[in-house]
Design a protein around this motif. Sequence first.
Motif, PDB file in Angstrom:
ATOM      1  N   PHE A   1      -1.667 -10.609   5.419  1.00 41.22           N
ATOM      2  CA  PHE A   1      -0.522 -11.359   5.935  1.00 41.22           C
ATOM      3  C   PHE A   1       0.806 -10.666   5.647  1.00 41.22           C
ATOM      4  CE2 PHE A   1      -3.910 -14.393   4.994  1.00 41.22           C
ATOM      5  CZ  PHE A   1      -4.075 -14.949   6.254  1.00 41.22           C
ATOM      6  N   ASN A   2       0.752  -9.433   5.222  1.00 38.10           N
ATOM      7  CA  ASN A   2       1.940  -8.672   4.843  1.00 38.10           C
ATOM      8  C   ASN A   2       2.350  -7.739   5.987  1.00 38.10           C
ATOM      9  OD1 ASN A   2       3.873  -7.093   3.639  1.00 38.10           O
ATOM     10  ND2 ASN A   2       2.630  -6.528   1.876  1.00 38.10           N
ATOM     11  N   PRO A   3       3.483  -7.999   6.645  1.00 40.29           N
ATOM     12  CA  PRO A   3       3.892  -7.132   7.741  1.00 40.29           C
ATOM     13  C   PRO A   3       4.269  -5.722   7.296  1.00 40.29           C
ATOM     14  CG  PRO A   3       5.589  -8.766   7.296  1.00 40.29           C
ATOM     15  CD  PRO A   3       4.409  -9.116   6.458  1.00 40.29           C
ATOM     16  N   VAL A   4       4.732  -5.566   6.075  1.00 37.93           N
ATOM     17  CA  VAL A   4       5.106  -4.245   5.583  1.00 37.93           C
ATOM     18  C   VAL A   4       3.864  -3.356   5.453  1.00 37.93           C
ATOM     19  CG1 VAL A   4       6.283  -2.980   3.737  1.00 37.93           C
ATOM     20  CG2 VAL A   4       7.076  -5.246   4.378  1.00 37.93           C
ATOM     21  N   ALA A   5       2.723  -3.953   5.111  1.00 32.82           N
ATOM     22  CA  ALA A   5       1.486  -3.178   5.005  1.00 32.82           C
ATOM     23  C   ALA A   5       1.098  -2.585   6.359  1.00 32.82           C
ATOM     24  CB  ALA A   5       0.362  -4.053   4.471  1.00 32.82           C
ATOM     25  N   TYR A   6       1.261  -3.355   7.416  1.00 36.25           N
ATOM     26  CA  TYR A   6       0.957  -2.847   8.752  1.00 36.25           C
ATOM     27  C   TYR A   6       1.944  -1.751   9.154  1.00 36.25           C
ATOM     28  CZ  TYR A   6      -2.271  -6.720   9.262  1.00 36.25           C
ATOM     29  OH  TYR A   6      -3.312  -7.586   9.086  1.00 36.25           O
ATOM     30  N   PHE A   7       3.211  -1.918   8.777  1.00 32.24           N
ATOM     31  CA  PHE A   7       4.210  -0.904   9.092  1.00 32.24           C
ATOM     32  C   PHE A   7       3.895   0.408   8.377  1.00 32.24           C
ATOM     33  CE2 PHE A   7       8.399   1.116   8.717  1.00 32.24           C
ATOM     34  CZ  PHE A   7       8.780   1.106  10.045  1.00 32.24           C
ATOM     35  N   VAL A   8       3.553   0.324   7.094  1.00 33.33           N
ATOM     36  CA  VAL A   8       3.212   1.526   6.320  1.00 33.33           C
ATOM     37  C   VAL A   8       1.967   2.189   6.905  1.00 33.33           C
ATOM     38  CG1 VAL A   8       2.392   2.319   4.060  1.00 33.33           C
ATOM     39  CG2 VAL A   8       4.330   0.762   4.203  1.00 33.33           C
TER      40      VAL A   8
ATOM     41  N   GLY B   1       0.813  -1.205   0.000  1.00 32.49           N
ATOM     42  CA  GLY B   1       0.000   0.000   0.000  1.00 32.49           C
ATOM     43  C   GLY B   1       0.847   1.255   0.000  1.00 32.49           C
ATOM     44  N   LEU B   2       2.139   1.102  -0.138  1.00 33.55           N
ATOM     45  CA  LEU B   2       3.035   2.258  -0.183  1.00 33.55           C
ATOM     46  C   LEU B   2       2.902   3.002  -1.506  1.00 33.55           C
ATOM     47  CD1 LEU B   2       5.318   3.817   1.238  1.00 33.55           C
ATOM     48  CD2 LEU B   2       6.928   2.260   0.148  1.00 33.55           C
ATOM     49  N   PHE B   3       2.826   2.268  -2.595  1.00 33.59           N
ATOM     50  CA  PHE B   3       2.755   2.891  -3.913  1.00 33.59           C
ATOM     51  C   PHE B   3       1.331   2.978  -4.449  1.00 33.59           C
ATOM     52  CE2 PHE B   3       7.001   0.821  -3.747  1.00 33.59           C
ATOM     53  CZ  PHE B   3       7.735   1.982  -3.679  1.00 33.59           C
ATOM     54  N   THR B   4       0.524   1.966  -4.184  1.00 36.55           N
ATOM     55  CA  THR B   4      -0.874   1.972  -4.601  1.00 36.55           C
ATOM     56  C   THR B   4      -1.741   1.651  -3.389  1.00 36.55           C
ATOM     57  OG1 THR B   4      -0.795  -0.374  -5.174  1.00 36.55           O
ATOM     58  CG2 THR B   4      -0.362   1.195  -6.953  1.00 36.55           C
TER      59      THR B   4
END
Length: 115
Positions: free
Chosen positions: A66-73, A48-51
């Motif tokens: 299930f994406n930890p980067v999505a929660y971080f963003v 969700g950083l770019f879109t």
Amino acid sequence: MWLIFLFASVYLLVILGLGLFVSTFTDTQQQAMFISWFIMVIFVLMSGLFTPIESMPSWAQTITRFNPVAYFVEVMRMVMLKGAGIGDINRQIVIMLIYATAILSLATWRYRKVT
């Protein structure tokens, strides 16, 4: 600022657990680097950083849970842009703590010493 450090430390546990889990499947450092690079590229592109996640198809939105980067963003946007407090990101912290516990337990269980 302490809130960002708190969430980043939990996020770090998840990512380190993923790295340990990947290393249990590989024989060489090069294999581990290729698999880790592949996983991280997918995580970043679907974070969700770019879109926006809302504009993704429903199957991609399900996978993004299930994406930890999505929660971080999401937490970084909430804290830095909206001024969110600990109560506002409580759900994300709990999800990441469950994720960290699960992936570290799985990686530890899968780990075996080769003699």
